[in-house]
Motif scaffolding. Structure first.
Motif, PDB file in Angstrom:
ATOM      1  N   PHE A   1      47.391  35.653  44.759  1.00  0.00           N
ATOM      2  CA  PHE A   1      46.794  35.479  43.431  1.00  0.00           C
ATOM      3  C   PHE A   1      47.878  35.194  42.396  1.00  0.00           C
ATOM      4  O   PHE A   1      47.752  34.282  41.572  1.00  0.00           O
ATOM      5  CB  PHE A   1      46.018  36.747  43.050  1.00  0.00           C
ATOM      6  CG  PHE A   1      45.393  36.693  41.688  1.00  0.00           C
ATOM      7  CD1 PHE A   1      44.089  36.249  41.528  1.00  0.00           C
ATOM      8  CD2 PHE A   1      46.103  37.096  40.557  1.00  0.00           C
ATOM      9  CE1 PHE A   1      43.495  36.202  40.272  1.00  0.00           C
ATOM     10  CE2 PHE A   1      45.528  37.046  39.303  1.00  0.00           C
ATOM     11  CZ  PHE A   1      44.219  36.601  39.149  1.00  0.00           C
ATOM     12  N   ALA A   2      48.942  35.980  42.440  1.00  0.00           N
ATOM     13  CA  ALA A   2      50.028  35.784  41.483  1.00  0.00           C
ATOM     14  C   ALA A   2      50.685  34.418  41.666  1.00  0.00           C
ATOM     15  O   ALA A   2      51.002  33.733  40.679  1.00  0.00           O
ATOM     16  CB  ALA A   2      51.057  36.901  41.642  1.00  0.00           C
TER      17      ALA A   2
ATOM     18  N   ASP B   1      49.332  31.734  42.698  1.00  0.00           N
ATOM     19  CA  ASP B   1      48.432  30.719  42.146  1.00  0.00           C
ATOM     20  C   ASP B   1      48.586  30.595  40.633  1.00  0.00           C
ATOM     21  O   ASP B   1      48.225  29.567  40.053  1.00  0.00           O
ATOM     22  CB  ASP B   1      46.976  31.051  42.494  1.00  0.00           C
ATOM     23  CG  ASP B   1      46.659  30.838  43.969  1.00  0.00           C
ATOM     24  OD1 ASP B   1      47.427  30.120  44.638  1.00  0.00           O
ATOM     25  OD2 ASP B   1      45.648  31.391  44.443  1.00  0.00           O
ATOM     26  N   HIS B   2      49.094  31.657  39.997  1.00  0.00           N
ATOM     27  CA  HIS B   2      49.315  31.628  38.550  1.00  0.00           C
ATOM     28  C   HIS B   2      50.798  31.434  38.212  1.00  0.00           C
ATOM     29  O   HIS B   2      51.211  31.649  37.068  1.00  0.00           O
ATOM     30  CB  HIS B   2      48.815  32.933  37.918  1.00  0.00           C
ATOM     31  CG  HIS B   2      47.315  33.070  37.940  1.00  0.00           C
ATOM     32  ND1 HIS B   2      46.607  33.383  39.096  1.00  0.00           N
ATOM     33  CD2 HIS B   2      46.384  32.927  36.956  1.00  0.00           C
ATOM     34  CE1 HIS B   2      45.314  33.431  38.814  1.00  0.00           C
ATOM     35  NE2 HIS B   2      45.148  33.154  37.539  1.00  0.00           N
TER      36      HIS B   2
ATOM     37  N   ARG C   1      53.396  33.109  39.013  1.00  0.00           N
ATOM     38  CA  ARG C   1      54.049  34.348  38.607  1.00  0.00           C
ATOM     39  C   ARG C   1      54.227  35.238  39.823  1.00  0.00           C
ATOM     40  O   ARG C   1      53.623  35.017  40.868  1.00  0.00           O
ATOM     41  CB  ARG C   1      53.207  35.094  37.563  1.00  0.00           C
ATOM     42  CG  ARG C   1      53.146  34.429  36.196  1.00  0.00           C
ATOM     43  CD  ARG C   1      52.208  35.205  35.273  1.00  0.00           C
ATOM     44  NE  ARG C   1      52.246  34.711  33.917  1.00  0.00           N
ATOM     45  CZ  ARG C   1      51.615  33.632  33.494  1.00  0.00           C
ATOM     46  NH1 ARG C   1      50.887  32.932  34.339  1.00  0.00           N
ATOM     47  NH2 ARG C   1      51.699  33.251  32.228  1.00  0.00           N
TER      48      ARG C   1
ATOM     49  N   LEU D   1      52.181  39.462  35.927  1.00  0.00           N
ATOM     50  CA  LEU D   1      50.818  39.157  35.502  1.00  0.00           C
ATOM     51  C   LEU D   1      50.503  39.853  34.188  1.00  0.00           C
ATOM     52  O   LEU D   1      50.836  41.021  33.979  1.00  0.00           O
ATOM     53  CB  LEU D   1      49.817  39.610  36.563  1.00  0.00           C
ATOM     54  CG  LEU D   1      49.834  38.851  37.895  1.00  0.00           C
ATOM     55  CD1 LEU D   1      48.907  39.522  38.893  1.00  0.00           C
ATOM     56  CD2 LEU D   1      49.449  37.390  37.704  1.00  0.00           C
TER      57      LEU D   1
ATOM     58  N   GLU E   1      45.061  38.527  33.440  1.00  0.00           N
ATOM     59  CA  GLU E   1      45.185  38.097  34.831  1.00  0.00           C
ATOM     60  C   GLU E   1      45.110  39.288  35.772  1.00  0.00           C
ATOM     61  O   GLU E   1      44.508  39.200  36.851  1.00  0.00           O
ATOM     62  CB  GLU E   1      46.502  37.349  35.022  1.00  0.00           C
ATOM     63  CG  GLU E   1      46.560  36.039  34.253  1.00  0.00           C
ATOM     64  CD  GLU E   1      47.981  35.531  34.104  1.00  0.00           C
ATOM     65  OE1 GLU E   1      48.905  36.362  34.199  1.00  0.00           O
ATOM     66  OE2 GLU E   1      48.151  34.321  33.879  1.00  0.00           O
ATOM     67  N   ARG E   2      45.703  40.410  35.346  1.00  0.00           N
ATOM     68  CA  ARG E   2      45.659  41.613  36.191  1.00  0.00           C
ATOM     69  C   ARG E   2      44.218  42.088  36.358  1.00  0.00           C
ATOM     70  O   ARG E   2      43.811  42.498  37.441  1.00  0.00           O
ATOM     71  CB  ARG E   2      46.520  42.702  35.560  1.00  0.00           C
ATOM     72  CG  ARG E   2      46.787  43.881  36.480  1.00  0.00           C
ATOM     73  CD  ARG E   2      47.721  44.888  35.856  1.00  0.00           C
ATOM     74  NE  ARG E   2      47.108  45.500  34.676  1.00  0.00           N
ATOM     75  CZ  ARG E   2      47.631  45.450  33.452  1.00  0.00           C
ATOM     76  NH1 ARG E   2      48.772  44.815  33.237  1.00  0.00           N
ATOM     77  NH2 ARG E   2      47.013  46.042  32.430  1.00  0.00           N
TER      78      ARG E   2
ATOM     79  N   GLU F   1      41.582  40.164  36.296  1.00  0.00           N
ATOM     80  CA  GLU F   1      40.936  39.236  37.227  1.00  0.00           C
ATOM     81  C   GLU F   1      41.292  39.582  38.668  1.00  0.00           C
ATOM     82  O   GLU F   1      40.443  39.524  39.568  1.00  0.00           O
ATOM     83  CB  GLU F   1      41.362  37.802  36.912  1.00  0.00           C
ATOM     84  CG  GLU F   1      40.862  37.273  35.580  1.00  0.00           C
ATOM     85  CD  GLU F   1      41.426  35.894  35.276  1.00  0.00           C
ATOM     86  OE1 GLU F   1      42.148  35.346  36.141  1.00  0.00           O
ATOM     87  OE2 GLU F   1      41.152  35.377  34.188  1.00  0.00           O
TER      88      GLU F   1
END
Length: 210
Positions: free
Chosen positions: A153-154, A156-157, A159, A164, A168-169, A171
């Motif tokens: 997930f990170a 994908d962002h 980061r 995060l 975002e955290r 999500e």
């Protein structure tokens, strides 16, 4: 009418009878004698169309008689029986040594019963996506899986997990909960370490997202 032509017709008739009896109830097999189009039907096995021996050739048979270049095999074309039932048909032209069509062997498969079976199987295996509350993956949830999901997930962002932001955290927490990862023993503690926050923060994010 040559002896060769008559031999071809006799041999084809044996095939028509054998195939028709093997596929009884489903497939009509008709042998047309194209030398006599007005009385073309020489044999009919497993009669589905209601025709009789001695009836005339069909349009396809006449086309073969008129055109020596007509395809030798016309495969799997749709048609209908007189009562409206759909059939899948195949017509096989038989030539003598001079290249002249002397016969046609035609198979008419009643697709109605098979279509009903196929529809039943389709209903049996169909899934209803709109009635499923979440995407289900049939695999065990583990702490290692949770770590991999958080890192993915990170990434994908663009980061690391610790970079995060709060939105975002949140999500991520919602996604992990929906996927069942937060039911794993020690999952909240592990996620807090991965994100570099306290367990209380994770619980707060969880309550907020709910």
């Amino acid at each position: 009418m040559s002896a060769e032509d008559e031999t071809l017709l006799r041999e084809a008739e044996k095939i028509a009878v054998a195939v028709g009896r093997m596929l009884g109830g489903l497939c009509e097999v008709v042998l047309h004698d194209l030398r006599d189009p007005a009385h073309a039907i020489r044999a009919i096995e497993n009669n589905l169309s209601g025709r009789s021996v001695g009836e005339p050739a069909t349009e396809l048979g006449l086309a073969r008689i008129q055109d020596p270049e007509y395809p030798e095999v016309v495969q799997n074309y749709p048609g209908r029986l007189p009562d409206g039932r759909p059939v899948k048909s195949t017509s096989i032209g038989i030539r003598n040594s001079d290249g002249v069509y002397v016969a046609a062997l035609c198979l008419n498969l009643d697709t109605g019963p098979l279509a009903a079976v196929a529809a039943g199987i389709d209903r049996l295996i169909r899934t209803d996506e709109q009635e499923r509350p979440l995407a289900e993956t049939l695999r065990a949830r583990t702490v290692d899986g949770l770590r991999a999901a958080a890192e993915e997930f990170a990434a994908d962002h663009a980061r690391s997990p610790r970079e995060l932001g709060s939105t975002e955290r949140g999500e991520l927490v919602r996604a992990l909960e929906s996927q069942g990862y937060l039911q794993v023993k020690h999952s909240v503690q592990t996620l807090a370490r991965i994100l570099g926050v306290s367990r209380a923060t994770v619980y707060n994010d969880l309550r907020h997202e709910r």
